[in-house]
Motif scaffolding. Structure first.
Motif, PDB file in Angstrom:
ATOM      1  N   GLN A  45      -6.634 -16.792 -14.244  1.00  0.00           N
ATOM      2  CA  GLN A  45      -7.665 -15.786 -13.713  1.00  0.00           C
ATOM      3  C   GLN A  45      -6.892 -14.485 -13.355  1.00  0.00           C
ATOM      4  OE1 GLN A  45      -9.791 -17.821 -10.469  1.00  0.00           O
ATOM      5  NE2 GLN A  45     -10.139 -19.616 -11.894  1.00  0.00           N
ATOM      6  N   TYR A  46      -5.539 -14.815 -12.724  1.00  0.00           N
ATOM      7  CA  TYR A  46      -5.009 -13.520 -11.830  1.00  0.00           C
ATOM      8  C   TYR A  46      -3.410 -13.543 -12.696  1.00  0.00           C
ATOM      9  CZ  TYR A  46      -2.783 -10.840  -8.432  1.00  0.00           C
ATOM     10  OH  TYR A  46      -2.071  -9.863  -7.447  1.00  0.00           O
ATOM     11  N   ALA A  47      -3.056 -12.313 -13.258  1.00  0.00           N
ATOM     12  CA  ALA A  47      -1.944 -12.093 -13.994  1.00  0.00           C
ATOM     13  C   ALA A  47      -1.351 -10.870 -13.449  1.00  0.00           C
ATOM     14  CB  ALA A  47      -2.068 -12.379 -15.503  1.00  0.00           C
ATOM     15  N   ASP A  48      -0.161 -10.825 -12.862  1.00  0.00           N
ATOM     16  CA  ASP A  48       0.423  -9.421 -12.468  1.00  0.00           C
ATOM     17  C   ASP A  48       1.700  -9.580 -12.909  1.00  0.00           C
ATOM     18  OD1 ASP A  48       1.363  -7.301 -11.272  1.00  0.00           O
ATOM     19  OD2 ASP A  48       0.444  -7.473  -9.566  1.00  0.00           O
ATOM     20  N   PHE A  49       2.013  -8.523 -14.056  1.00  0.00           N
ATOM     21  CA  PHE A  49       3.407  -8.675 -14.775  1.00  0.00           C
ATOM     22  C   PHE A  49       4.000  -7.221 -14.563  1.00  0.00           C
ATOM     23  CE2 PHE A  49       1.076 -11.798 -17.129  1.00  0.00           C
ATOM     24  CZ  PHE A  49       2.084 -12.808 -16.792  1.00  0.00           C
ATOM     25  N   SER A  50       3.560  -6.472 -13.634  1.00  0.00           N
ATOM     26  CA  SER A  50       3.919  -5.128 -13.470  1.00  0.00           C
ATOM     27  C   SER A  50       5.062  -4.894 -13.035  1.00  0.00           C
ATOM     28  CB  SER A  50       2.767  -4.229 -12.606  1.00  0.00           C
ATOM     29  OG  SER A  50       3.076  -5.032 -11.104  1.00  0.00           O
ATOM     30  N   ARG A  51       5.848  -3.577 -13.260  1.00  0.00           N
ATOM     31  CA  ARG A  51       7.044  -3.112 -13.166  1.00  0.00           C
ATOM     32  C   ARG A  51       8.204  -4.100 -13.378  1.00  0.00           C
ATOM     33  NH1 ARG A  51       6.834   1.693  -9.901  1.00  0.00           N
ATOM     34  NH2 ARG A  51       4.740   2.175  -9.337  1.00  0.00           N
TER      35      ARG A  51
ATOM     36  N   THR B 242      -9.770 -12.335 -14.887  1.00  0.00           N
ATOM     37  CA  THR B 242     -10.249 -11.305 -13.930  1.00  0.00           C
ATOM     38  C   THR B 242      -9.501 -10.155 -13.395  1.00  0.00           C
ATOM     39  OG1 THR B 242     -10.319 -12.435 -11.872  1.00  0.00           O
ATOM     40  CG2 THR B 242     -12.152 -12.807 -13.358  1.00  0.00           C
ATOM     41  N   TRP B 243      -8.009 -10.529 -13.293  1.00  0.00           N
ATOM     42  CA  TRP B 243      -7.179  -9.606 -12.896  1.00  0.00           C
ATOM     43  C   TRP B 243      -6.015  -9.379 -13.757  1.00  0.00           C
ATOM     44  CZ3 TRP B 243      -6.974  -7.404  -7.748  1.00  0.00           C
ATOM     45  CH2 TRP B 243      -5.918  -6.797  -7.336  1.00  0.00           C
ATOM     46  N   LEU B 244      -5.759  -8.590 -14.567  1.00  0.00           N
ATOM     47  CA  LEU B 244      -4.843  -8.180 -15.368  1.00  0.00           C
ATOM     48  C   LEU B 244      -4.047  -6.695 -14.893  1.00  0.00           C
ATOM     49  CD1 LEU B 244      -2.986  -9.011 -18.013  1.00  0.00           C
ATOM     50  CD2 LEU B 244      -4.608  -7.695 -19.200  1.00  0.00           C
ATOM     51  N   ASP B 245      -2.528  -6.897 -14.794  1.00  0.00           N
ATOM     52  CA  ASP B 245      -1.500  -5.585 -14.288  1.00  0.00           C
ATOM     53  C   ASP B 245      -0.393  -5.888 -14.980  1.00  0.00           C
ATOM     54  OD1 ASP B 245      -0.644  -3.542 -13.012  1.00  0.00           O
ATOM     55  OD2 ASP B 245      -1.303  -4.070 -11.241  1.00  0.00           O
TER      56      ASP B 245
ATOM     57  N   GLU C  76     -15.100  -7.993 -23.582  1.00  0.00           N
ATOM     58  CA  GLU C  76     -15.664  -9.488 -23.125  1.00  0.00           C
ATOM     59  C   GLU C  76     -15.433  -9.870 -21.686  1.00  0.00           C
ATOM     60  OE1 GLU C  76     -15.000 -11.877 -26.373  1.00  0.00           O
ATOM     61  OE2 GLU C  76     -15.551 -10.305 -27.755  1.00  0.00           O
ATOM     62  N   LEU C  77     -14.541  -9.315 -21.023  1.00  0.00           N
ATOM     63  CA  LEU C  77     -14.022  -9.882 -20.043  1.00  0.00           C
ATOM     64  C   LEU C  77     -14.594  -9.393 -18.500  1.00  0.00           C
ATOM     65  CD1 LEU C  77     -10.467 -10.571 -20.821  1.00  0.00           C
ATOM     66  CD2 LEU C  77     -12.333 -12.082 -21.246  1.00  0.00           C
ATOM     67  N   ASN C  78     -14.865  -9.718 -17.638  1.00  0.00           N
ATOM     68  CA  ASN C  78     -15.370  -9.118 -16.590  1.00  0.00           C
ATOM     69  C   ASN C  78     -14.124  -9.039 -15.366  1.00  0.00           C
ATOM     70  OD1 ASN C  78     -17.040  -8.366 -14.345  1.00  0.00           O
ATOM     71  ND2 ASN C  78     -17.383 -10.222 -13.587  1.00  0.00           N
ATOM     72  N   PHE C  79     -13.441  -7.715 -15.503  1.00  0.00           N
ATOM     73  CA  PHE C  79     -12.321  -7.624 -14.651  1.00  0.00           C
ATOM     74  C   PHE C  79     -12.693  -7.029 -13.455  1.00  0.00           C
ATOM     75  CE2 PHE C  79     -10.225  -6.908 -19.046  1.00  0.00           C
ATOM     76  CZ  PHE C  79      -9.133  -7.762 -18.698  1.00  0.00           C
ATOM     77  N   GLN C  80     -11.968  -7.384 -12.471  1.00  0.00           N
ATOM     78  CA  GLN C  80     -12.260  -7.003 -11.213  1.00  0.00           C
ATOM     79  C   GLN C  80     -10.860  -5.874 -10.969  1.00  0.00           C
ATOM     80  OE1 GLN C  80     -11.555 -10.173  -8.154  1.00  0.00           O
ATOM     81  NE2 GLN C  80     -13.407 -11.102  -9.124  1.00  0.00           N
ATOM     82  N   ASN C  81      -9.793  -6.009 -11.879  1.00  0.00           N
ATOM     83  CA  ASN C  81      -8.663  -5.083 -11.813  1.00  0.00           C
ATOM     84  C   ASN C  81      -8.012  -5.065 -13.033  1.00  0.00           C
ATOM     85  OD1 ASN C  81      -6.701  -3.424 -10.117  1.00  0.00           O
ATOM     86  ND2 ASN C  81      -5.371  -4.859 -11.104  1.00  0.00           N
ATOM     87  N   LEU C  82      -7.620  -3.820 -13.572  1.00  0.00           N
ATOM     88  CA  LEU C  82      -7.162  -3.812 -14.832  1.00  0.00           C
ATOM     89  C   LEU C  82      -6.279  -2.582 -14.732  1.00  0.00           C
ATOM     90  CD1 LEU C  82      -6.739  -4.567 -17.844  1.00  0.00           C
ATOM     91  CD2 LEU C  82      -8.515  -2.774 -18.235  1.00  0.00           C
ATOM     92  N   ASN C  83      -4.908  -2.593 -15.093  1.00  0.00           N
ATOM     93  CA  ASN C  83      -3.958  -1.834 -15.053  1.00  0.00           C
ATOM     94  C   ASN C  83      -2.893  -1.795 -16.082  1.00  0.00           C
ATOM     95  OD1 ASN C  83      -2.027   0.609 -14.292  1.00  0.00           O
ATOM     96  ND2 ASN C  83      -2.293   0.277 -12.259  1.00  0.00           N
ATOM     97  N   VAL C  84      -2.940  -0.813 -17.053  1.00  0.00           N
ATOM     98  CA  VAL C  84      -2.160  -0.842 -18.156  1.00  0.00           C
ATOM     99  C   VAL C  84      -1.200   0.195 -18.284  1.00  0.00           C
ATOM    100  CG1 VAL C  84      -3.643  -2.467 -19.472  1.00  0.00           C
ATOM    101  CG2 VAL C  84      -3.557  -0.149 -19.820  1.00  0.00           C
ATOM    102  N   SER C  85      -1.199   0.949 -17.274  1.00  0.00           N
ATOM    103  CA  SER C  85      -0.318   2.508 -17.217  1.00  0.00           C
ATOM    104  C   SER C  85       1.144   2.208 -17.487  1.00  0.00           C
ATOM    105  CB  SER C  85      -0.951   3.205 -16.017  1.00  0.00           C
ATOM    106  OG  SER C  85      -0.340   2.451 -14.932  1.00  0.00           O
ATOM    107  N   TYR C  86       1.647   3.447 -17.947  1.00  0.00           N
ATOM    108  CA  TYR C  86       3.143   3.498 -17.956  1.00  0.00           C
ATOM    109  C   TYR C  86       3.705   2.512 -18.984  1.00  0.00           C
ATOM    110  CZ  TYR C  86       3.200   6.919 -14.176  1.00  0.00           C
ATOM    111  OH  TYR C  86       2.921   8.234 -13.224  1.00  0.00           O
ATOM    112  N   ASN C  87       3.190   2.432 -20.252  1.00  0.00           N
ATOM    113  CA  ASN C  87       3.525   1.594 -21.233  1.00  0.00           C
ATOM    114  C   ASN C  87       3.831   2.567 -22.557  1.00  0.00           C
ATOM    115  OD1 ASN C  87       4.078  -1.221 -20.408  1.00  0.00           O
ATOM    116  ND2 ASN C  87       1.947  -0.880 -19.442  1.00  0.00           N
ATOM    117  N   ARG C  88       3.681   1.825 -23.598  1.00  0.00           N
ATOM    118  CA  ARG C  88       3.953   2.584 -24.699  1.00  0.00           C
ATOM    119  C   ARG C  88       2.884   2.329 -25.770  1.00  0.00           C
ATOM    120  NH1 ARG C  88      10.773   1.759 -25.638  1.00  0.00           N
ATOM    121  NH2 ARG C  88      10.969   2.604 -23.331  1.00  0.00           N
ATOM    122  N   MET C  89       1.677   1.968 -25.623  1.00  0.00           N
ATOM    123  CA  MET C  89       0.522   1.735 -26.330  1.00  0.00           C
ATOM    124  C   MET C  89      -0.058   2.986 -26.884  1.00  0.00           C
ATOM    125  SD  MET C  89      -1.055  -1.555 -24.366  1.00  0.00           S
ATOM    126  CE  MET C  89      -1.441  -0.633 -22.864  1.00  0.00           C
TER     127      MET C  89
END
Length: 329
Positions: free
Chosen positions: A241-247, A264-267, A283-296
Motif C-alpha cells: 500500500q505504501y512505498a517510499d524510495f525517494s532520495r 495508494t502511496w508511491l514516491d 487504474e490506481l487510487n493514489f493518495q500521494n504520487l511523486n516521480v520528480s527528479y528522475n530520467r523518465m
C-alpha cells in the motif's frame, strides 16, 4: 427479635469473609527494581510519584497485571531524564511493554540486559541520543511484535538476526546513522512480514531480490544511498500500500513494472529511474504520487487521478510531458 438475629448472623458472616483488596498490590521485588531504576536516572522529578507511601501499581509510567500485581509496562515519555538505560530494567521479568521515548538526555548503548525480557511484545527506544549498534541480541525477544529504535544515533549495520522475529509487525530503524546493505535475511521472514521503516540512514548497495518473495504492506527506504532496482516489491498479486524510495540512487527501467491495485502511496523522487510511466497507473487510487527528479520520458498517462497532482510531482525528468506538465510536442 427476628430482625436482631438476622443482622447478627449477617454481621458474623461478613466478618468471616476474606478481606478483598480494591486493587492488586504491587509485587515487592518489582518495586525494589523500580527504585533502582529511579536512582540510576538520578531521582528525576518525572518519577516523583515513585514513593513507598503509594502502591507501585499506582505510580506514573507503570502498569501492573490486574491479577498478579507484576509490572507489565514501563512507559517513560518526554521527561527530563539523563543517563543511560539502567541494566536493572532487565530485572522486570514480566514486562511486556518497554517505552523510553523523547528522552533527549538518554545516552549510551542499548544494554544486553534487555535480552532477559522474554515476555516483551513492544520495545520502543526512540527520540533519544542512544548510540552504538543495533544489537543482534534483540533477536532473543521472540515475542516482539513491535520494535522501534528510530530517531537515535545508532551506527553500524543492520543485524540479519532480526529476521528471525516471527511475530514482528513493525520494524522502525529510521532516522539513525546505519550503514551497509539491507540484510539478505530480510527476504526470509518466516512469520509475519513486517512493515519496514529504514529511511534517513546511510544504507548502501542494492535491495536483495529475496525481499521480492514476500508481500510487504509498507516500505520506507527513503533518504539512503541504495542502488539498483526496487520493482520486486510490485506485481499483480502483491498487496503493498505504501512505498517510499525517494532520495536514493535507484536506476532501472520503470516502463514494464506492474503496480498492484492496493498501492495508494508511491514516491521515488530524486533517483535515476528511466523509461516511461506505465499506463496502468491510471487504474490506481493514489493518495500521494511523486516521480520528480528522475530520467523518465514520454507522456504522463491520462486518466485516473494522475492529473490531480500538480507539476511538482512530475517535473525535472528528462522528457516527461502532458498534463499537468506542458503538452507533448
Amino acid at each position: 427479635m427476628m430482625k436482631s438475629v438476622f443482622f447478627t448472623i449477617t454481621f458474623v458472616l461478613f466478618l468471616s469473609l476474606p478481606t478483598l483488596s480494591l486493587s492488586q498490590t504491587c509485587n515487592k521485588d518489582d518495586e525494589k527494581v523500580l527504585f533502582k531504576i529511579k536512582k540510576a536516572f538520578g531521582n528525576p522529578y518525572h518519577l516523583a510519584s515513585w514513593q513507598k507511601t503509594d502502591d507501585c501499581c499506582q505510580w506514573y509510567c507503570v502498569e501492573c497485571d490486574a491479577n498478579s500485581g507484576r509490572i507489565i509496562a514501563l512507559t517513560i515519555f518526554s521527561g527530563n531524564i539523563s543517563g543511560q538505560i539502567p541494566v536493572e530494567v532487565g530485572d522486570l521479568p514480566y514486562l511486556q511493554t518497554l517505552v523510553l521515548r523523547k528522552l533527549t538526555n538518554l545516552t549510551g548503548e542499548i544494554p544486553s540486559a534487555i535480552a532477559k525480557l522474554t515476555h516483551l511484545t513492544s520495545l520502543r527506544l526512540s527520540w533519544t541520543n542512544l548510540s552504538g549498534p543495533v544489537p543482534s541480541f534483540l533477536s532473543k525477544l521472540t515475542n516482539l511484535d513491535f520494535l522501534d529504535l528510530s530517531f537515535n544515533d545508532l551506527t553500524g549495520s543492520i543485524p540479519p538476526e532480526l529476521a528471525t522475529l516471527t511475530k514482528l509487525n513493525d520494524l522502525h530503524l529510521d532516522r539513525n546513522k546505519l550503514t551497509g546493505p539491507i540484510p539478505e535475511s530480510f527476504g526470509k521472514f518466516t512469520g509475519n512480514v513486517p512493515n519496514l521503516y529504514l529511511s534517513h540512514n546511510q544504507l548502501t548497495g542494492s535491495v536483495p531480490k529475496s525481499l521480492g518473495y514476500l508481500n510487504f504492506t509498507t516500505i520506507d527506504f527513503s533518504r539512503n544511498k541504495l542502488t539498483g532496482d526496487f520493482s520486486m516489491f510490485f506485481g499483480t498479486h502483491k498487496t503493498i500500500q505504501y512505498a517510499d524510495f525517494s532520495r536514493n540512487k535507484f536506476a532501472f527501467n520503470l516502463s514494464e513494472v506492474v503496480f498492484p491495485a492496493s498501492l495508494t502511496w508511491l514516491d521515488f523522487n530524486h533517483n535515476k529511474i528511466y523509461g516511461s510511466l506505465p499506463a496502468t497507473l491510471t487504474e490506481l487510487n493514489f493518495q500521494n504520487l511523486n516521480v520528480s527528479y528522475n530520467r523518465m520520458c514520454g507522456q504522463i498517462p491520462q486518466g485516473g487521478n494522475l492529473q490531480t497532482f500538480d507539476n511538482m510531482s512530475y517535473f525535472h525528468n528528462r522528457c516527461l510531458c502532458g498534463s499537468p506538465l506542458p503538452a507533448c510536442t
